[in-house]
Scaffold this motif. Structure first.
Motif, mmCIF file in Angstrom:
data_model
loop_
_atom_site.group_PDB
_atom_site.id
_atom_site.type_symbol
_atom_site.label_atom_id
_atom_site.label_comp_id
_atom_site.label_asym_id
_atom_site.label_seq_id
_atom_site.Cartn_x
_atom_site.Cartn_y
_atom_site.Cartn_z
ATOM 1 N N ARG A 85 38.663 33.632 46.359
ATOM 2 C CA ARG A 85 38.235 33.231 47.711
ATOM 3 C C ARG A 85 38.201 34.442 48.642
ATOM 4 O O ARG A 85 37.241 34.635 49.385
ATOM 5 C CB ARG A 85 39.199 32.162 48.254
ATOM 6 N N ARG A 86 39.242 35.283 48.559
ATOM 7 C CA ARG A 86 39.292 36.454 49.442
ATOM 8 C C ARG A 86 38.109 37.407 49.200
ATOM 9 O O ARG A 86 37.716 38.145 50.093
ATOM 10 C CB ARG A 86 40.594 37.236 49.200
ATOM 11 N N LEU A 87 37.573 37.379 47.997
ATOM 12 C CA LEU A 87 36.472 38.290 47.677
ATOM 13 C C LEU A 87 35.158 37.882 48.330
ATOM 14 O O LEU A 87 34.229 38.685 48.419
ATOM 15 C CB LEU A 87 36.283 38.365 46.151
ATOM 16 N N GLY A 88 35.044 36.646 48.769
ATOM 17 C CA GLY A 88 33.796 36.177 49.380
ATOM 18 C C GLY A 88 32.649 36.272 48.392
ATOM 19 O O GLY A 88 32.795 35.903 47.221
ATOM 20 N N GLY A 140 31.379 31.438 40.670
ATOM 21 C CA GLY A 140 30.284 32.199 40.064
ATOM 22 C C GLY A 140 30.711 33.500 39.409
ATOM 23 O O GLY A 140 29.925 34.441 39.302
ATOM 24 N N ALA A 141 31.965 33.570 38.989
ATOM 25 C CA ALA A 141 32.448 34.803 38.343
ATOM 26 C C ALA A 141 32.093 34.794 36.854
ATOM 27 O O ALA A 141 31.559 33.805 36.334
ATOM 28 C CB ALA A 141 33.960 34.917 38.528
ATOM 29 N N ALA A 167 32.257 48.488 30.162
ATOM 30 C CA ALA A 167 30.799 48.410 30.252
ATOM 31 C C ALA A 167 30.362 47.284 31.195
ATOM 32 O O ALA A 167 29.375 47.404 31.918
ATOM 33 C CB ALA A 167 30.202 48.178 28.863
ATOM 34 N N LEU A 168 31.096 46.184 31.198
ATOM 35 C CA LEU A 168 30.676 45.044 32.025
ATOM 36 C C LEU A 168 30.973 45.251 33.508
ATOM 37 O O LEU A 168 30.198 44.826 34.355
ATOM 38 C CB LEU A 168 31.373 43.758 31.551
ATOM 39 N N ALA A 169 32.104 45.849 33.828
ATOM 40 C CA ALA A 169 32.486 45.970 35.240
ATOM 41 C C ALA A 169 32.668 47.424 35.617
ATOM 42 O O ALA A 169 33.591 48.085 35.142
ATOM 43 C CB ALA A 169 33.776 45.189 35.497
ATOM 44 N N GLY A 170 31.759 47.912 36.466
ATOM 45 C CA GLY A 170 31.804 49.318 36.880
ATOM 46 C C GLY A 170 31.983 49.440 38.376
ATOM 47 O O GLY A 170 32.352 48.475 39.057
ATOM 48 N N PRO A 171 31.709 50.618 38.921
ATOM 49 C CA PRO A 171 31.846 50.831 40.363
ATOM 50 C C PRO A 171 31.049 49.783 41.153
ATOM 51 O O PRO A 171 29.912 49.462 40.805
ATOM 52 C CB PRO A 171 31.256 52.223 40.558
ATOM 53 N N GLY A 172 31.658 49.231 42.181
ATOM 54 C CA GLY A 172 31.006 48.186 42.990
ATOM 55 C C GLY A 172 31.335 46.782 42.501
ATOM 56 O O GLY A 172 31.101 45.806 43.208
ATOM 57 N N ARG A 205 30.232 39.078 41.520
ATOM 58 C CA ARG A 205 30.231 40.316 40.704
ATOM 59 C C ARG A 205 31.650 40.619 40.263
ATOM 60 O O ARG A 205 32.094 41.770 40.272
ATOM 61 C CB ARG A 205 29.652 41.479 41.507
ATOM 62 N N THR A 206 32.345 39.538 39.920
ATOM 63 C CA THR A 206 33.738 39.693 39.498
ATOM 64 C C THR A 206 33.929 39.219 38.065
ATOM 65 O O THR A 206 33.404 38.168 37.673
ATOM 66 C CB THR A 206 34.665 38.891 40.441
#
Lengths: 81, 402
Positions: free
Chosen positions: B167-170, B204-205, B122-127, B175-176
């Motif tokens: 870091r690689r996610l920028g 900020g994850a 529920a917390l982490a979906g597409p995108g 939204r991680t």
């Protein structure tokens, strides 16, 4: 920009230690059925490749990666993203 | 080739093990006498592989609460909370869990597995992205997959690797969801949570901690690792289970975020399954109270863990690095692990046999879960039986001679 032809020789070099049993690695070599990598070895190889190319390979994409070429194309795509 | 052909390799692996004359697949506890004793293969057996950390499964207050709930509310709920309504006792238990954690929002699930599935999907979906520890429990893997988020794995307990991947996610790091466990179930090691919270805040994850094996075990009030290391404020959500320290079945999620309540409307493992049955809800609520009111249970658990750890180490076993209620003895080969597991069982000791691919780093393990209910005499017997099978191991493996 790093493209597949640049990636392939680096990738073959990284995979070499895992190909002792079969001798020569080709683009069409199947990573699981031919190299015989178990899930732990797959994870170790992927972590090595991630650091080598400074990318993170999503688990979601793993089912589509069967051959050396598939892996090279995935790396190219992630480097472009 | 048919749909069933895929089972051939499993069948072969199973046959290989059965040829050794040992069958670890269908172990049955024929009679359960107490949190630490049962009958297996007709033999009185000390149970050291049940995750019954505080020994509450036979606590008279929990039993009484369960019995009364069955009498008053029936044997089952016969439906999901969304479609068929909640019982007051479900809401009461959620309030009790929220209160226990000092967090405003709690949701109860029917199993611990479903709690991970329900919260993570529920917390982490597409995108969105999920960054999970590589040694995570299967329920975390499955929960990550169910939501449709992009899933990345970092090396087990490796904070620099976690940071590298964030870091690689920028900008996507915001939204991680990062998911780790308080105590890892196989080797009993803990997440470096303080450092993980620092990294999570820096990028900020969102941080979810699965306290399945640490609830009732760590922390001044038994809340788990986040309490133990003083970083509860940096954790966005905690998931856990009722099926270990709390001695029943079920799972939960708690959070500081008001939006957490909306998981009820989007989480398929919450919506499309029957709600926990009244007896389970009632006994769990009492167990929570006991955990709060009886810190000496935790103290006893840790004393027992220390005793068993020291005893096994003295014999010469290679153990997981940390003393704790999960004590895993690493055995050089799968075949030896099987033989020793059987040897222990024949002496009346039940531990968990863990062999690849279910284990980290391809280890073969004899995994013990210690209980506060183990008596000094039982611990002594367990250690003696481990010494006996270790002698036979040394005979088979001369390099282990010390």
């Amino acid at each position: 920009m790093t493209t597949y032809p640049d990636i392939l020789p680096q990738l073959l070099e990284t995979l070499k230690p895992y190909a002792k049993k079969i001798g020569t690695l080709k683009e069409t070599t199947d990573l699981v059925s031919e190299l015989g990598l178990d899930s732990l070895q797959v994870m170790q190889v992927l972590l090595k490749i991630e650091d080598q190319f400074d990318i993170s390979i999503p688990l979601n994409n793993l089912p589509n990666i069967r051959t050396v070429k598939d892996l090279g194309m995935e790396i190219e795509m992630l480097l472009k993203a | 080739m048919s749909l069933f052909s895929k089972f051939l390799s499993i069948q072969q692996a199973r046959e290989e093990i059965l040829q050794s004359g040992i069958n670890p697949f269908h172990l049955t506890i024929e009679k359960i006498n107490s949190p630490t004793e049962g009958v297996i293969n007709g033999r009185q057996t000390i149970l050291v592989g049940t995750n019954n950390y505080l020994g509450l499964t036979f606590h008279p207050d929990c039993i009484q609460a369960g019995q009364e709930a069955i009498a008053q509310e029936g044997t089952g709920t016969t439906g999901s909370r969304m479609a068929n309504g909640s019982f007051s006792s479900h809401n009461d238990l959620e309030r009790a869990i929220a209160d226990f954690y000092g967090m405003p929002h709690a949701i109860v699930f029917s199993t611990g597995y479903q709690a991970n599935l329900g919260v993570l999907s529920a917390l982490a979906g597409p995108g969105d992205t999920i960054l999970m520890d590589g040694d995570s429990h299967a329920s975390i893997y499955d929960g990550c997959r169910l939501g449709g988020a992009e899933v990345l794995r970092f090396k087990h307990n490796d904070v620099p690797d976690l940071e590298k991947k964030l870091r690689r996610l920028g900008n996507r790091s915001q939204r991680t969801l990062v998911i780790v466990e308080g105590i890892y179930s196989m080797l009993g090691d803990r997440a470096p949570l303080k450092e993980i919270v620092e990294i999570k805040l820096k990028y900020g994850a969102t941080l979810v901690v699965d306290e399945a094996h640490s609830l009732g075990v760590l922390g001044k009030r038994g809340r788990g690792l986040a309490e133990e290391v003083g970083v509860e404020e940096g954790v966005d959500c905690i998931v856990g289970t009722f099926s270990k320290s709390l001695g029943s079945t079920g799972g939960f999620g708690v959070s500081i975020h008001p939006e957490f309540e909306f998981i009820r409307y989007t989480s398929r493992p919450y919506i499309f399954t029957a709600s926990p049955c009244p007896s389970v809800v009632a006994s769990t609520k009492v167990s929570l109270r006991i955990i709060r009111e009886t810190p000496q249970l935790r103290k006893q658990l840790w004393e027992n863990a220390q005793t068993l750890y020291d005893g096994l180490q003295k014999i010469g076993y290679t153990l997981g690095a940390e003393v704790g209620p999960v004590i895993a003895a690493m055995i050089p080969s799968k075949e030896q692990a099987l033989g020793m597991w059987q040897g222990l069982l024949e002496q009346g000791i039940y531990v968990n046999l863990m062999i690849p691919p279910a284990t980290p780093n391809g280890e073969s393990l004899l995994r013990c879960s210690v209980s506060a209910a183990h008596t000094p005499k039982q611990l002594e017997t367990i250690i003696q039986c481990f010494a006996n099978v270790h002698s036979s191991l040394k005979e088979q493996t001369p390099s282990l001679q010390t």
